[in-house]
Write a protein that holds these residues in place. Structure first.
Motif, PDB file in Angstrom:
ATOM      1  N   ALA B 594       0.833  -1.200   0.000  1.00 33.36           N
ATOM      2  CA  ALA B 594       0.000   0.000   0.000  1.00 33.36           C
ATOM      3  C   ALA B 594       0.871   1.253   0.000  1.00 33.36           C
ATOM      4  N   LEU B 595       1.937   1.188  -0.771  1.00 28.20           N
ATOM      5  CA  LEU B 595       2.888   2.290  -0.819  1.00 28.20           C
ATOM      6  C   LEU B 595       2.775   2.934  -2.194  1.00 28.20           C
ATOM      7  N   GLN B 596       2.628   4.237  -2.227  1.00 24.02           N
ATOM      8  CA  GLN B 596       2.613   4.889  -3.534  1.00 24.02           C
ATOM      9  C   GLN B 596       4.050   5.145  -3.983  1.00 24.02           C
ATOM     10  N   VAL B 597       4.410   4.556  -5.116  1.00 27.89           N
ATOM     11  CA  VAL B 597       5.805   4.653  -5.558  1.00 27.89           C
ATOM     12  C   VAL B 597       5.884   5.508  -6.814  1.00 27.89           C
ATOM     13  N   ASP B 598       6.622   6.615  -6.745  1.00 33.05           N
ATOM     14  CA  ASP B 598       6.905   7.411  -7.945  1.00 33.05           C
ATOM     15  C   ASP B 598       8.160   6.864  -8.581  1.00 33.05           C
ATOM     16  N   LEU B 599       8.031   6.475  -9.823  1.00 29.56           N
ATOM     17  CA  LEU B 599       9.207   5.947 -10.513  1.00 29.56           C
ATOM     18  C   LEU B 599       9.693   6.988 -11.502  1.00 29.56           C
ATOM     19  N   ALA B 600      10.914   7.475 -11.309  1.00 30.98           N
ATOM     20  CA  ALA B 600      11.480   8.478 -12.221  1.00 30.98           C
ATOM     21  C   ALA B 600      12.698   7.872 -12.885  1.00 30.98           C
ATOM     22  N   ILE B 601      12.617   7.702 -14.199  1.00 34.00           N
ATOM     23  CA  ILE B 601      13.745   7.093 -14.905  1.00 34.00           C
ATOM     24  C   ILE B 601      14.442   8.126 -15.740  1.00 34.00           C
ATOM     25  N   ASP B 602      15.686   8.416 -15.387  1.00 34.10           N
ATOM     26  CA  ASP B 602      16.462   9.395 -16.143  1.00 34.10           C
ATOM     27  C   ASP B 602      17.297   8.680 -17.185  1.00 34.10           C
ATOM     28  N   GLU B 603      18.283   7.916 -16.729  1.00 37.40           N
ATOM     29  CA  GLU B 603      19.096   7.158 -17.685  1.00 37.40           C
ATOM     30  C   GLU B 603      19.219   5.721 -17.197  1.00 37.40           C
ATOM     31  N   LEU B 604      19.191   4.797 -18.168  1.00 38.62           N
ATOM     32  CA  LEU B 604      19.341   3.389 -17.825  1.00 38.62           C
ATOM     33  C   LEU B 604      20.486   2.804 -18.635  1.00 38.62           C
ATOM     34  N   PRO B 605      21.169   1.816 -18.055  1.00 36.73           N
ATOM     35  CA  PRO B 605      22.194   1.148 -18.857  1.00 36.73           C
ATOM     36  C   PRO B 605      21.534   0.399 -20.014  1.00 36.73           C
ATOM     37  N   ARG B 606      22.263   0.302 -21.101  1.00 41.71           N
ATOM     38  CA  ARG B 606      21.726  -0.347 -22.279  1.00 41.71           C
ATOM     39  C   ARG B 606      21.453  -1.834 -22.034  1.00 41.71           C
ATOM     40  N   ARG B 607      22.433  -2.491 -21.486  1.00 39.40           N
ATOM     41  CA  ARG B 607      22.273  -3.925 -21.263  1.00 39.40           C
ATOM     42  C   ARG B 607      22.609  -4.260 -19.819  1.00 39.40           C
ATOM     43  N   VAL B 608      21.783  -5.076 -19.211  1.00 41.86           N
ATOM     44  CA  VAL B 608      22.037  -5.478 -17.836  1.00 41.86           C
ATOM     45  C   VAL B 608      21.977  -6.996 -17.800  1.00 41.86           C
ATOM     46  N   THR B 609      22.956  -7.612 -17.182  1.00 43.07           N
ATOM     47  CA  THR B 609      22.945  -9.076 -17.140  1.00 43.07           C
ATOM     48  C   THR B 609      21.833  -9.535 -16.187  1.00 43.07           C
ATOM     49  N   PRO B 610      21.297 -10.748 -16.406  1.00 46.03           N
ATOM     50  CA  PRO B 610      20.192 -11.237 -15.581  1.00 46.03           C
ATOM     51  C   PRO B 610      20.535 -11.232 -14.095  1.00 46.03           C
TER      52      PRO B 610
END
Lengths: 206, 702
Positions: B594-610
């Motif tokens: 019951a938590l309101q989560v604001d997700l702000a995505i600025d930059e992400l890595p291109r590839r992330v290993t599993p």
């Protein structure tokens, strides 16, 4: 304290009713509208302190309202879906920020009050979008339109910090934080307008 | 610059802005549309596209041929010198280029672009001056002695090299200015490829500058500055350079078209312009570097028309329901009608066939009847007759096949083109494919090879190029004229050239088709999302707001989360999987905590290993649990971005009670488990209390 004069623009009467009901005594709803042209007309006639404006409305939606009256009043965009790129366009066109329709009544009242006082309504997600937008602008112009300090502030807003937290983090006053945020918005408006004006000139619209 | 922007903004009047805004809003894609309507539309598009392709190639080639003869005659009359014959047609080209340069300097927003434009304009001015000086200094009987030659040679060399450099520089400048300067990593890579090509071209001219500015001494062309003439080497360099620039231009156009389809309507015109400007620059570069105006025009046709064709086709496809790829209507739509096929109705087919025959007749007439450059009568007539008959037979056969398979049609086209190239090889002097003046060997086979690439992909295009190139080699060998080493090298370069042309066209169109698919599905999702926003999400918001029944409110909240996560799936494709994972973590927290989560995505890595993905997801959701348990707030922000040291991180911030680092006991345990997860994959995590209240967990990716 005098009630805050507000205009509600949304094409769903049920939502307007609910919102008017929730705003309560602190607000004076001076006008309502169900599409963009009507909203612009109502704002011109009543000069409210704040306009709460749905993003998706007939006649151009919140984007058209922000572009038309963003300079004479404070337009806050209301939306049900926060990842829309259109939100950024609306803010670029002159809105001071946006709010999710699912926000609690307390939150809405608080934010409208602050927007009426001149503060931007600035959720983290919008800050993240702005960071991306300014990166693009920076690439276009060769230099970043933002100062280093403004960029720091914007990143901290995106990380979800409140203004007092940011002030403490950067060892500056809350007032300075506020003025940084306002400058950031001004820069976005300017660069966006430049683009629109160029488009208008190129198409012989002027 | 800021001042000017502010001025413009100040003078803005809201009427115009509204016009723009209205147009943008009106651009939203209409998904509906009867298939009959789109059929008719696709037929129209196909017809326009096919007709304009051939019209441009045929009419312009003929037009410039006549123009060139007239210009040369005028030049000879004016100056009485042979040197001018090379100058005048090029002067016609320099003027528009110089104008472009000045416009660039005037319009450019960024300083760097301005300098590029200025440099280009200066180079052009010097080049023009060099051309003029040389042509006026070489009156008949063309005798220059001693000291004059080095001076003139210096001018000519500077002029030549700066001319060669100016064209690609201008192209880059145009891209930057009219493309709003938004060059991404791929665009920059393409621009660099183009720059390499430009250097090759310039090198080719430096070795043999008289190819650009003719300098005659005693009736013989000489190399200025006494540089020994490396004919073959210089020609190969120039040719290779033009090829590299050409490939870069094709890729650049593909990239820009992909963006064009993905940018707001208000900016689209810029991209159309960029495509046009890039095409023009490529064509002008072709004219400047390759000796024949007709070939320059062919390049112009290919560079200008093909992107537009492909773009229009892709655009129509993206907004229309996807048809069967074997359906010829699809062929017309996606720009494959370059070869002029498709199941149009009878009148249209006949029109195309007629245009085809007209082109063939024109070309053969020119070939046989031209008195200046060709000699020999009867065998040439015979060859022309054979080619004409082959064209007629091919057209008739293809006209009879009611629903032709695309590859079959293109295969026949390729064989026809190879035959034409072969005949060209038999009858004209030995040279490479791109330099035959006013011949069939230039535009026709090139366009067919490009078409083959578009239809069948890179390998098919390369194979078609090989067939055409081989046809020409066979023709040259069959002609019986002795082939010198330098000419053999030219032939080989020409062979490689057509192969690369086909492969490049195939690669570019494949790129476009992938983009089409992505865009089409994104638009479909967008349409669904719009409807859901307007209806269902609104209704849920109202229910949550107005209902007094807590169960109903909870139900509405759940449905809201569900819908949102459905709508958001696919939105973060560009950012890779980490975005998706963070979103589902946030949705999960909203549901369970019951938590309101604001997700702000600025930059992400291109590839992330599993492994890293799992660790980050675990760490972030643990941090959110921590917020829900201890912070006494119902809200948290998850931010993904990049730190000062360019390392990626995810932060989780709440504005709750914070903690006292000295007294953390349970908290330390949580911190430990977050830390362990990250340490296992080579990252780390930190946690701190924020001044002003609240807690921050920073998760650093390896």
């Amino acid at each position: 304290m005098a009630p805050i004069r507000i205009v509600l623009a949304d094409d769903h009467p049920v939502y307007r009713d609910g919102l008017r009901h929730e705003l309560g005594a602190g607000f004076d709803v001076v006008g309502e509208a169900s599409d963009a042209p009507e909203a612009v007309a109502v704002v011109r006639a009543t000069s409210p302190q704040v306009v709460a404006c749905d993003l998706d409305m007939p006649g151009g939606g919140g984007l058209a309202v922000a572009a038309s009256v963003g300079e004479v009043t404070r337009v806050v965009i209301l939306t049900v879906h926060e990842t829309e790129r259109a939100v950024l366009d609306a803010v670029g066109a002159g809105a001071v920020g946006y709010l999710l329709k699912t926000a609690s009544a307390d939150e809405l009242r608080d934010w409208f009050r602050r927007a009426a006082g001149g503060e931007p309504v600035f959720p983290p997600k919008l800050a993240a979008l702005l960071l991306g937008e300014f990166r693009l602008l920076a690439r276009a112009a060769g230099t970043n339109p933002l100062t280093e300090r403004e960029r720091e502030v914007l990143i901290l807003v995106a990380r979800g910090m409140t203004q007092p937290q940011i002030a403490a983090q950067l060892f500056i006053s809350a007032r300075t934080v506020e003025s940084h945020v306002r400058n950031i918005l001004t820069k976005l408006h300017l660069s966006r307008r430049d683009e629109l004006v160029r488009y208008a000139v190129d198409h012989g619209l002027r | 610059m800021t001042l000017r922007a502010a001025n413009w903004a100040g003078r803005r009047d809201s009427r115009h802005t509204r016009g723009v805004v209205g147009q943008r809003a009106g651009e939203r894609p209409a998904v509906a549309g009867s298939s009959a309507g789109s059929d008719a539309a696709s037929r129209r598009v196909g017809l326009v596209v096919a007709a304009s392709c051939w019209l441009v190639v045929v009419v312009l080639a003929f037009g410039t041929y006549a123009l060139r003869r007239a210009a040369v005659r005028l030049a000879v009359d004016l100056t009485g010198g042979a040197g001018a014959s090379a100058f005048l047609p090029r002067a016609f080209l320099v003027l528009p280029l110089a104008t472009t340069g000045l416009v660039l300097v005037w319009r450019s927003k960024a300083r760097g672009v301005g300098w590029v434009g200025l440099l280009g304009a200066l180079g052009l001015a010097v080049g023009l001056f060099g051309s003029v000086a040389v042509s006026y200094a070489t009156p008949p009987p063309l005798s220059l002695r001693g000291a004059h030659v080095p001076a003139l040679g210096a001018i000519a060399t500077i002029g030549s090299v700066s001319f060669a450099l100016a064209v690609p520089l201008l192209a880059v400048g145009v891209l930057l200015v009219f493309g709003n300067g938004r060059l991404g990593r791929r665009e920059m890579a393409v621009a660099r490829v183009g720059a390499v090509g430009a250097v090759l071209v310039a090198l080719g001219f430096a070795l043999r500058p008289d190819r650009l500015v003719v300098l005659y001494v005693g009736g013989e062309p000489v190399s200025p500055l006494g540089i020994p003439r490396f004919d073959t080497g210089a020609a190969t360099l120039r040719f290779g350079g033009v090829l590299v620039v050409g490939v870069a231009v094709v890729l650049a156009v593909a990239l820009f078209v992909r963006r064009w389809l993905d940018v707001p309507a208000a900016l689209r015109l810029h991209y159309v312009r960029v495509g046009g400007a890039a095409g023009c620059s490529a064509a002008l570069a072709g004219v400047g570097t390759v000796s024949s105006v007709a070939n320059g025009v062919a390049l112009l046709a290919a560079a200008l028309v093909l992107p537009v064709v492909i773009a229009r086709g892709a655009h129509a496809l993206a907004s229309a329901p996807r048809p069967d790829p074997r359906e010829p209507g699809f062929v017309a739509l996606s720009g494959r009608s370059v070869v002029g096929v498709g199941s149009f109705d009878r009148a249209v087919s006949l029109g195309l066939v007629a245009a085809r025959l007209g082109a063939a007749v024109w070309a053969v007439t020119l070939y046989v009847g031209f008195d200046g450059e060709f000699s020999g009568g009867a065998p040439r007539l015979l060859v022309a007759g054979v080619v004409l008959s082959a064209v007629v037979v091919a057209v008739l056969v293809l006209g009879e096949v009611r629903r032709p398979d695309v590859r079959l049609v293109v295969g026949v086209e390729v064989l026809l083109a190879a035959l034409i190239a072969m005949v060209d090889g038999v009858s004209s002097r030995v040279g490479h494919l791109f330099s035959g003046a006013a011949s069939l060997g230039g535009p026709w086979p090139q366009v067919v090879v490009v078409a083959a690439g578009v239809v069948g992909g890179p390998w098919f295009g390369a194979a078609a190029g090989a067939v055409v190139g081989f046809g020409r080699i066979v023709g040259v060998l069959a002609s019986g004229t002795p082939v010198f080493a330098s000419q053999a090298q030219g032939l080989l370069a020409s062979f490689v050239g057509v192969v690369v042309l086909g492969a490049g066209a195939g690669a570019a169109s494949r790129l476009l088709r992938d983009a089409e698919a992505t865009i089409a599905s994104a638009r479909a999702r967008d349409a669904v999302a719009r409807r859901l926003h307007d209806g269902v999400l609104q209704a849920l918001a109202v229910i949550r707001r107005r209902s007094t029944d807590p169960e109903l409110v909870e139900l509405a909240a759940d449905a809201d989360v569900d819908l949102r996560s459905f709508l958001d799936a696919g939105e973060l494709d560009a950012g890779g999987d980490l975005g998706q994972v963070l979103r589902s973590v946030a949705d999960d927290a909203a549901r369970r905590l019951a938590l309101q989560v604001d997700l702000a995505i600025d930059e992400l890595p291109r590839r992330v290993t599993p492994g890293v993905l799992t660790a980050v997801a675990g760490a972030v959701s643990e941090a959110l649990v921590n917020v829900a348990k201890h912070a006494k707030v119902s809200r948290a922000t998850v931010y993904a971005g990049r730190g000062e040291d360019r390392r990626f991180f995810v932060s989780v911030i709440d504005t709750g009670v914070g903690f006292d680092p000295g007294q953390m006991t349970e908290g330390r345990g949580i911190r430990g488990s977050i830390n362990e997860r990250m340490a296992e994959v080579g990252g780390d995590a930190t946690m701190r209390a924020l001044a002003g209240g609240g807690t921050e967990v920073l998760v650093w990716l390896p």
